[in-house]
Enzyme design. Structure first.
Site, PDB file in Angstrom:
ATOM      1  N   HIS A 101      41.194   0.605  -1.526  1.00 30.29           N
ATOM      2  CA  HIS A 101      40.811   1.674  -0.594  1.00 30.29           C
ATOM      3  C   HIS A 101      42.065   2.392  -0.077  1.00 30.29           C
ATOM      4  O   HIS A 101      42.077   3.611   0.062  1.00 30.29           O
ATOM      5  CB  HIS A 101      40.032   1.093   0.588  1.00 30.29           C
ATOM      6  CG  HIS A 101      38.596   0.803   0.291  1.00 30.29           C
ATOM      7  ND1 HIS A 101      38.198  -0.147  -0.600  1.00 30.29           N
ATOM      8  CD2 HIS A 101      37.452   1.363   0.774  1.00 30.29           C
ATOM      9  CE1 HIS A 101      36.864  -0.181  -0.653  1.00 30.29           C
ATOM     10  NE2 HIS A 101      36.391   0.727   0.175  1.00 30.29           N
TER      11      HIS A 101
ATOM     12  N   GLN B  71     -11.594   4.248  21.326  1.00 31.60           N
ATOM     13  CA  GLN B  71     -10.617   3.436  20.611  1.00 31.60           C
ATOM     14  C   GLN B  71     -11.291   2.240  19.954  1.00 31.60           C
ATOM     15  O   GLN B  71     -10.997   1.881  18.812  1.00 31.60           O
ATOM     16  CB  GLN B  71      -9.535   2.964  21.579  1.00 31.60           C
ATOM     17  CG  GLN B  71      -8.475   2.112  20.937  1.00 31.60           C
ATOM     18  CD  GLN B  71      -7.768   2.838  19.811  1.00 31.60           C
ATOM     19  OE1 GLN B  71      -7.553   4.034  19.888  1.00 31.60           O
ATOM     20  NE2 GLN B  71      -7.450   2.119  18.754  1.00 31.60           N
TER      21      GLN B  71
ATOM     22  N   SER C  24      -5.453  -0.519  15.401  1.00 32.74           N
ATOM     23  CA  SER C  24      -5.217   0.532  16.388  1.00 32.74           C
ATOM     24  C   SER C  24      -5.344  -0.004  17.819  1.00 32.74           C
ATOM     25  O   SER C  24      -6.037  -0.990  18.070  1.00 32.74           O
ATOM     26  CB  SER C  24      -6.232   1.645  16.148  1.00 32.74           C
ATOM     27  OG  SER C  24      -5.836   2.823  16.775  1.00 32.74           O
TER      28      SER C  24
ATOM     29  N   GLN D 233      -4.969  -0.623  -5.420  1.00 31.74           N
ATOM     30  CA  GLN D 233      -4.665  -0.040  -6.735  1.00 31.74           C
ATOM     31  C   GLN D 233      -4.072   1.367  -6.591  1.00 31.74           C
ATOM     32  O   GLN D 233      -3.210   1.768  -7.393  1.00 31.74           O
ATOM     33  CB  GLN D 233      -5.913  -0.040  -7.650  1.00 31.74           C
ATOM     34  CG  GLN D 233      -7.156   0.609  -7.084  1.00 31.74           C
ATOM     35  CD  GLN D 233      -8.021  -0.365  -6.270  1.00 31.74           C
ATOM     36  OE1 GLN D 233      -7.523  -1.351  -5.724  1.00 31.74           O
ATOM     37  NE2 GLN D 233      -9.299  -0.088  -6.164  1.00 31.74           N
TER      38      GLN D 233
ATOM     39  N   GLU E 229       0.365   1.677  20.917  1.00 30.68           N
ATOM     40  CA  GLU E 229       0.269   2.828  20.013  1.00 30.68           C
ATOM     41  C   GLU E 229      -0.124   4.084  20.812  1.00 30.68           C
ATOM     42  O   GLU E 229       0.547   5.096  20.755  1.00 30.68           O
ATOM     43  CB  GLU E 229      -0.789   2.525  18.946  1.00 30.68           C
ATOM     44  CG  GLU E 229      -0.966   3.643  17.938  1.00 30.68           C
ATOM     45  CD  GLU E 229      -2.204   3.430  17.074  1.00 30.68           C
ATOM     46  OE1 GLU E 229      -3.077   2.605  17.445  1.00 30.68           O
ATOM     47  OE2 GLU E 229      -2.323   4.110  16.030  1.00 30.68           O
TER      48      GLU E 229
ATOM     49  N   ASN F 230      -6.972  -0.335   5.251  1.00 30.89           N
ATOM     50  CA  ASN F 230      -7.396  -1.673   5.669  1.00 30.89           C
ATOM     51  C   ASN F 230      -6.289  -2.687   5.337  1.00 30.89           C
ATOM     52  O   ASN F 230      -5.205  -2.324   4.909  1.00 30.89           O
ATOM     53  CB  ASN F 230      -8.718  -2.043   4.983  1.00 30.89           C
ATOM     54  CG  ASN F 230      -8.602  -1.984   3.455  1.00 30.89           C
ATOM     55  OD1 ASN F 230      -7.500  -2.080   2.898  1.00 30.89           O
ATOM     56  ND2 ASN F 230      -9.717  -1.837   2.785  1.00 30.89           N
TER      57      ASN F 230
ATOM     58  N   TYR G 240      -2.018   8.376   1.386  1.00 32.06           N
ATOM     59  CA  TYR G 240      -3.235   7.607   1.183  1.00 32.06           C
ATOM     60  C   TYR G 240      -4.246   7.965   2.260  1.00 32.06           C
ATOM     61  O   TYR G 240      -3.947   7.871   3.458  1.00 32.06           O
ATOM     62  CB  TYR G 240      -2.947   6.101   1.222  1.00 32.06           C
ATOM     63  CG  TYR G 240      -4.209   5.345   0.923  1.00 32.06           C
ATOM     64  CD1 TYR G 240      -4.654   5.238  -0.397  1.00 32.06           C
ATOM     65  CD2 TYR G 240      -4.999   4.813   1.934  1.00 32.06           C
ATOM     66  CE1 TYR G 240      -5.843   4.604  -0.689  1.00 32.06           C
ATOM     67  CE2 TYR G 240      -6.196   4.174   1.641  1.00 32.06           C
ATOM     68  CZ  TYR G 240      -6.613   4.073   0.322  1.00 32.06           C
ATOM     69  OH  TYR G 240      -7.799   3.465   0.039  1.00 32.06           O
TER      70      TYR G 240
ATOM     71  N   GLU H  65      41.581  -4.556   6.558  1.00 34.45           N
ATOM     72  CA  GLU H  65      40.361  -5.153   5.997  1.00 34.45           C
ATOM     73  C   GLU H  65      40.637  -5.783   4.629  1.00 34.45           C
ATOM     74  O   GLU H  65      39.705  -6.169   3.930  1.00 34.45           O
ATOM     75  CB  GLU H  65      39.244  -4.106   5.898  1.00 34.45           C
ATOM     76  CG  GLU H  65      38.628  -3.769   7.258  1.00 34.45           C
ATOM     77  CD  GLU H  65      37.309  -3.001   7.155  1.00 34.45           C
ATOM     78  OE1 GLU H  65      36.939  -2.597   6.041  1.00 34.45           O
ATOM     79  OE2 GLU H  65      36.650  -2.839   8.195  1.00 34.45           O
TER      80      GLU H  65
END
Lengths: 428, 428
Positions: free
Chosen positions: A415, A255, A233, A186, A322, A209, A124, A410
């Site tokens: 098994h 920044q 950020s 979307q 970050e 966003n 994206y 177990e």
């Protein structure tokens, strides 16, 4: 800018808090969008493009011609810059390719691990206030190196139905030509569930966003993987008296211009540096076109004075930023003490914007303290490990009793049987 | 057992569907539990232990004495088995340690990547119908190899306030001694937010029932990372005419005993194998104590006959199973065609239970088709990558114009300034 002097360690937990958003309202808006895309596919997408991007789109996919012609709109200077960045990003990311593993763990028991590409990935790329073609490189290059078979880009178109040419040019330079003119929640829904035009992917990458971010979180509960949880950020700068206030100020401003919710933190041992940086910010901010954004993000940021640089490092590791700039006399020494951070910039000539574009590291990084447990995007983000084991007749003899004893303890007797039946035949 | 012959490729998408659960009811139950633990800490935990485990627990933490004495309850045979498994798991996981990277991407530009442990991790070990001490090894060993500073285990106690001794013994054998007698969603909440007794962790690992699984998903939206989304366990077997029906049947039964929602799929080219396996299942099932569970999970499983083994591999890659057994004449050849799977078992003498306990691979694996984009637990799951860059005065001269051109094209002028101000001083 808020200045905090020598905060007590008991205060630290409050100081590292990031702003918390109420997601309920966002969810109310995007849940129906996701549902409609899932139900009505392309038809819903065209409706949303008309509604949000104000263009009656017929073909959702960018045509080969649009991609081929994108270079016409790009200056020679920018083309050169994109090529140099591609070269650096490729060099660093190619070095990340993990080796396969093959080991005999016991007699007749071989274990292997292979790293394979995720077949279908979706990237994206936000449009909006800044056309982030650099993100095309940061996601597309590792995807190509990993060897993903199908790489799809979704990015919003403008009011004329066009995609930013720098985005198209960057994509074509790294060999990606499946691009759709769809943005927002979307687009995330389309990549998660697939439509007539847009193929379903296995993992979705990319910033966005609050709508895009929450959409990624929601679709990740329906089988598609996402790169990481994302928040606003952040930049954390650790500076001693050797720091150049004008440089520090320029980094903090860079920044802060990302968005009104960006957070910048300066931690220093020297009051004189803090004051000088504050002054420099006021000086440099005047000329900047995104001043209105910067002022808002600076308003919830902080300058913190600490007793010594070790305390600064401790606080930084708790904050888990970050981006971290270490603007000190001996940055390498402090680098070895970094425990939690996304990407670290060492010394006075390493601005954060170098990593945003061109140094070679990735700029898709964990925010919001997630660096404590998450990594930035790497080649491995586009791959997965698969383990293999092969046991010979001799191997199952040597390992069989061990498996049986553990399965029995177990209470998993089927098994145990799966081994016993092989040992029995084997001993005949 | 449902037998499906030569399904058309258009049917495949339906055949790979896993059962979908309505999480709303589960959420209604656990959301208040999480909230109460977050608000009232240990007090809430004690209340829930009393309510669900029926014991009035005072000390939530397992005492050093309980750990020290756990060995008394473990047979020599089981101790030996645990030690051999530890040795194999350690060998394979130590080989996974990723090398640090250091590269000059351009003149004066150095990029590095270091892999560092996640400091605080929490391991959830289910009690319930089977005391999964093997999971202590599968999570604890890579956590220790990664070098996590604080490793915490949460596991439910029984009605007498005791934890299963095999769990305690396994933990102590690998050097983990911070163990709490708390299970269920309340344990996940405690590790996510911290209480007076239980420290907050950065990442939570481990399997569990639907309550535990959804609790992990919910707390992951509040800053704590989780190992992976989880669903019911699965086994996919690909068999040609060389397969031994009795072995295949025993493997399918071993998977089916995990829980009533486990899924087993057998894909074969040979009708005769399918029929013989069906017969063997009926024969072997008689003696198994968990027969009631097995019968339920077999009822929603399938035997599928395909035209050739290549079609079987294609279908398997679409299904993306957690466990895959390749029971064919040339398993290595087919192994190279595996694109999506968690862990793969090659040949007739490699039962799935080998990987569950002792071969050396990890048994915490992606289910529900997540193997398309997720990996099983590895040493890297307990670590994160941090990138570093260092640019010299010469480096910023060579890279500066590139960064400036890209920042300008993205309309981020403060990003450009951060470089320009350094180039200006540099040129003086």
């Amino acid at each position: 800018m808020k200045i905090i002097k020598f905060p007590d360690r008991r205060q630290w937990n409050d100081l590292i808090q990031r702003p918390v958003y109420n997601q309920d309202k966002t969810k109310e808006i995007i849940a129906p969008i996701i549902r409609k895309v899932r139900e009505k596919g392309d038809k819903a997408l065209r409706k949303f493009v008309l509604e949000y991007d104000h263009f009656p789109l017929v073909d959702l996919q960018v045509s080969p011609r649009e991609i081929a012609e994108s270079g016409k709109f790009i200056s020679k200077k920018l083309k050169r810059a994109i090529r140099q960045s591609i070269s650096n990003i490729e060099k660093f990311h190619k070095a990340q390719w993990p080796d396969d593993i093959r080991i005999n763990t016991a007699k007749g028991v071989t274990c292997m691990r292979r790293t394979l590409p995720i077949e279908n990935v979706g990237l994206y790329i936000p449009g909006g206030t800044a056309p982030l073609f650099s993100t095309v490189l940061m996601l597309g290059i590792p995807a190509r190196i990993a060897g993903c078979s199908n790489i799809v880009i979704c990015t919003p178109c403008d009011h004329y139905g066009r995609v930013n040419p720098a985005i198209l040019y960057s994509a074509s330079e790294i060999g990606i030509d499946t691009i759709f003119k769809v943005g927002g929640a979307q687009a995330i829904a389309a990549m998660a569930f697939g439509t007539e035009s847009i193929p379903r992917v296995d993992k979705i990458f990319g910033p966005g966003n609050q709508y895009v971010t929450l959409a990624k979180l929601l679709v990740s509960q329906h089988g598609v993987a996402i790169d990481m949880p994302a928040g606003p950020s952040e930049l954390f700068i650790l500076a001693d008296t050797s720091a150049v206030p004008a440089y520090i100020a320029s980094d903090l401003l860079s920044q802060a211009e990302h968005g009104i919710d960006s957070q910048v933190i300066l931690v220093s041992t020297a009051e004189k540096i803090i004051k000088a940086v504050d002054k420099e910010i006021k000086k440099q901010i005047g000329d900047l076109p995104r001043r209105h954004i910067i002022e808002k993000s600076l308003s919830h940021s902080a300058f913190i004075q600490v007793k010594n640089i070790e305390e600064g490092i401790d606080f930084m590791n708790l904050y888990a930023p970050e981006h971290l700039i270490i603007a000190t006399r001996k940055p390498d020494q402090l680098a070895s003490k970094v425990k939690n951070a996304g990407s670290v910039f060492l010394g006075h000539y390493t601005p954060e914007s170098a990593g945003d574009y061109s140094s070679g590291t990735n700029h898709t990084l964990p925010t919001n303290g997630y660096a404590r447990a998450h990594s930035g995007v790497s080649v491995e983000s586009f791959m997965k490990f698969i383990t293999f084991q092969k046991i010979t007749k001799i191997g199952i003899k040597s390992l069989g009793k061990t498996i049986e004893a553990m399965a029995e303890a177990e209470d998993l007797l089927a098994h145990k049987n799966a081994v016993a039946i092989r040992l029995k035949n084997n001993n005949k």
